[in-house]
Scaffold this active site. Structure first.
Site, PDB file in Angstrom:
ATOM      1  N   LYS A 172       0.842  -1.208   0.000  1.00  0.00           N
ATOM      2  CA  LYS A 172       0.000   0.000   0.000  1.00  0.00           C
ATOM      3  C   LYS A 172       0.875   1.255   0.000  1.00  0.00           C
ATOM      4  O   LYS A 172       1.515   1.588   0.992  1.00  0.00           O
ATOM      5  CB  LYS A 172      -0.891   0.041   1.249  1.00  0.00           C
ATOM      6  CG  LYS A 172      -1.929   1.154   1.151  1.00  0.00           C
ATOM      7  CD  LYS A 172      -2.366   1.700   2.486  1.00  0.00           C
ATOM      8  CE  LYS A 172      -1.706   2.990   2.860  1.00  0.00           C
ATOM      9  NZ  LYS A 172      -1.885   4.130   1.979  1.00  0.00           N
ATOM     10  N   GLU A 247      10.051   2.330  10.458  1.00  0.00           N
ATOM     11  CA  GLU A 247      10.973   3.460  10.316  1.00  0.00           C
ATOM     12  C   GLU A 247      10.129   4.715  10.443  1.00  0.00           C
ATOM     13  O   GLU A 247       9.209   4.930   9.655  1.00  0.00           O
ATOM     14  CB  GLU A 247      11.671   3.446   8.944  1.00  0.00           C
ATOM     15  CG  GLU A 247      12.656   2.320   8.750  1.00  0.00           C
ATOM     16  CD  GLU A 247      13.824   2.331   9.718  1.00  0.00           C
ATOM     17  OE1 GLU A 247      14.091   3.381  10.351  1.00  0.00           O
ATOM     18  OE2 GLU A 247      14.454   1.276   9.864  1.00  0.00           O
ATOM     19  N   CYS A 281      13.586  11.639   6.338  1.00  0.00           N
ATOM     20  CA  CYS A 281      13.670  11.338   7.772  1.00  0.00           C
ATOM     21  C   CYS A 281      15.105  11.451   8.271  1.00  0.00           C
ATOM     22  O   CYS A 281      15.343  11.597   9.459  1.00  0.00           O
ATOM     23  CB  CYS A 281      13.051   9.992   8.104  1.00  0.00           C
ATOM     24  SG  CYS A 281      13.519   8.714   6.983  1.00  0.00           S
ATOM     25  N   GLN A 328       0.942  19.891   4.567  1.00  0.00           N
ATOM     26  CA  GLN A 328       2.324  19.862   5.058  1.00  0.00           C
ATOM     27  C   GLN A 328       2.912  21.275   5.070  1.00  0.00           C
ATOM     28  O   GLN A 328       3.617  21.661   6.010  1.00  0.00           O
ATOM     29  CB  GLN A 328       3.177  18.933   4.183  1.00  0.00           C
ATOM     30  CG  GLN A 328       4.612  18.776   4.651  1.00  0.00           C
ATOM     31  CD  GLN A 328       4.743  18.110   6.016  1.00  0.00           C
ATOM     32  OE1 GLN A 328       4.136  17.077   6.263  1.00  0.00           O
ATOM     33  NE2 GLN A 328       5.517  18.717   6.914  1.00  0.00           N
ATOM     34  N   GLU A 380       9.792  16.787  15.037  1.00  0.00           N
ATOM     35  CA  GLU A 380      10.155  16.711  13.625  1.00  0.00           C
ATOM     36  C   GLU A 380       9.231  17.612  12.806  1.00  0.00           C
ATOM     37  O   GLU A 380       8.009  17.488  12.883  1.00  0.00           O
ATOM     38  CB  GLU A 380      10.020  15.268  13.132  1.00  0.00           C
ATOM     39  CG  GLU A 380      10.519  15.109  11.712  1.00  0.00           C
ATOM     40  CD  GLU A 380      10.430  13.673  11.224  1.00  0.00           C
ATOM     41  OE1 GLU A 380       9.395  13.031  11.469  1.00  0.00           O
ATOM     42  OE2 GLU A 380      11.397  13.211  10.590  1.00  0.00           O
TER      43      GLU A 380
END
Ligand code: ADP
Length: 479
Positions: A172, A247, A281, A328, A380
């Site tokens: 997915k 992750e 990341c 975002q 983050e």
């Protein structure tokens, strides 16, 4: 408008619902409409993988090699075209897009070779005339849930090892970047793979993702994405006994010591923080700088950051493409406000840019005068935003670098072997870089972090075997 379907049991299957794939550099450009599956279709994909997994687990290393090698070669030969598609849907620049497709090809090449190298061990038993064999078997069905920031490389580094070690796949991709995923699966659909071994099931996380995570037929779930989703997946998948590999985020530090080569340090900072629009990341978001080099570093980094050219990802003069979407971008801008309110000094960027084409553009932002407790240094952001922290010496730099709940990548710029060596040892990150950006890794070595960044065994390189196989120990008495 072209419609792109899901791939289930070797067939392209239409859906009730399709989602538009929008170019973040130019929102009037719609790349296509991509299927959004419901729970029943996801169930079909899981069942088809489950049925196919037994015979694929018995396939020969040569069959697996041929398929993975075919995919690698096509990715290499179509890197310009697929790199352009990637840049168009994700907002990476063309060199970054092409580089990512090449990376996906290299990953498939590597695991084509690994398929031929799967081995075990024979040991003498502690009992007479008994041998012990330790072998590795496929897990069965692997569920893969991927994020939008590496639309082809992350799927590649999950699908290639899964197939190399004899597993079937239910994949997915992220809703925002289905085109790269679809293209990869289209190549796999022509690779000679038996039907049902790889299934593409595009759709919403809470429907498709949830169905994959909770299905008893899915023996292992590999996820890359946000911390909140990762934790939710861990509790659901682990509670039913599935293997889980996560992750998640990072808040990666780059330490710059007085004895650093200033140009190397500034280059590491700019590359690590702002390229790929900071949406990695492994991006460095905290520059931890000792007092003797602080002023020069800030002055040179500010100049370099201001000079970055933001624009359409597919314009050859662009260095920094757009943010992935409106949500975002708004989140990035909110963090700018939060940092300013907490007392950080914004020395450049941090505002939305209105260019000729309507897109999600933002000028890379740099903060100075920040302290470790500020949210900008704890959470983050996942955008082109970085901050500088001033420290007195190496010991304070190390302490500050480790002062985070994350531990993916950490870097140090120094010409001192002593400090570099100490940092390698004491950094609480899974990956440590010396005089190199925190982002940018090789494809043949393990990738992963510590603390809140990762969970489960490592991805990539030969270390991927741990997640995609199960160990069996056999005892044989030769009577
Ligand atoms: P991002 O902020 O990068 O979109 P997410 O963690 O929300 O991070 O998304 C990463 C992937 O996880 C995407 O493919 C998304 O569809 C999927 N996802 C989101 N919510 C869930 C969920 N509840 N269960 C399973 N997968 C999910």
């Amino acid at each position: 408008m072209t419609k792109f379907d899901n791939y289930i049991n070797g067939e392209w299957i239409s859906a009730d619902h399709y989602v538009k794939n929008i170019n973040p550099s130019d929102i009037s450009d719609i790349i296509g409409e991509y299927a959004s599956a419901n729970a029943a279709q996801t169930e079909r994909a899981i069942n088809s993988a489950y049925s196919a997994s037994q015979s694929w687990g018995d396939s020969t290393p040569q069959e697996r090699f041929n398929i993975l090698d075919f995919v690698a070669n096509e990715l290499f030969s179509r890197a310009d075209e697929l790199g352009d598609l990637l840049a168009r849907e994700e907002g990476k620049t063309l060199p970054e897009g092409k580089g990512e497709v090449m990376r996906a090809g290299q990953v498939f090449k590597f695991f084509a070779g690994e398929a031929l190298r799967l081995n075990g061990e024979i040991l003498a038993s502690v009992r007479p005339e008994v041998d012990v064999e330790v072998t590795r078997e496929a897990v069965g069905v692997i569920g893969m849930i991927t994020p939008w920031n590496f639309p082809i490389a992350i799927p590649a580094w999950k699908i290639a090892p899964a197939l190399a070690y004899g597993n079937a796949v239910v994949f997915k991709p992220a809703e925002l970047v289905p085109a790269s995923a679809w293209s990869l699966i289209e190549i796999l659909s022509r690779s000679g793979l038996p039907k049902g071994v790889v299934n593409l099931i595009m759709g919403a996380g809470r429907i498709v993702g949830e169905a994959i995570v909770t299905s008893d037929k899915v023996g292992a779930v590999s996820f890359t994405g946000s911390v909140a989703t990762g934790e939710n997946i861990r509790s659901k998948a682990a509670s039913r006994g599935a293997k889980v590999q996560l992750e998640m985020g990072g808040k990666n530090p780059l330490v710059i010591l007085d004895d650093a080569d200033i140009d190397v340090a500034v280059n590491c900072a700019v590359q690590g923080a702002f390229y790929s629009t900071g949406q990695r990341c492994t991006a460095s978001s905290r520059f931890i700088v000792t007092a003797g080099i602080y002023d020069e570093f800030v002055q040179k980094l500010t100049a370099a950051t201001k000079a970055l050219k933001v624009g359409d990802a597919r314009d050859s003069s662009t260095q920094i493409g757009p943010v992935i979407d409106e949500k975002q971008l708004q989140s990035d801008l909110d963090y700018i406000d939060i940092a300013v309110k907490e007392g950080a000094k914004l020395v450049c960027g941090g505002q939305r840019l209105d260019l000729d084409k309507k897109g999600f553009y933002m000028q890379p932002a740099l903060f100075i005068d920040t302290s470790p407790h500020m949210r900008i240094n704890k959470e983050e952001v996942f955008g082109p935003v970085a901050s500088v922290l001033k420290v007195s010496d190496y010991d304070e730099a190390l302490k500050t670098a480790n002062d985070t709940e994350f531990g993916l990548s950490a870097g140090i710029c120094t010409s001192s072997l002593k400090y570099a060596r100490d940092f390698k040892k004491k950094s609480q990150a899974g990956m440590v870089m010396v005089n190199l950006p925190t982002a940018g890794v090789d494809y043949h070595v393990p990738f992963g972090g510590r603390k809140g960044s990762s969970y489960g065994s490592r991805e990539q390189g030969s270390y991927a075997r741990e997640f995609y196989t199960i160990v069996k120990t056999c005892y044989i008495w030769a009577i």
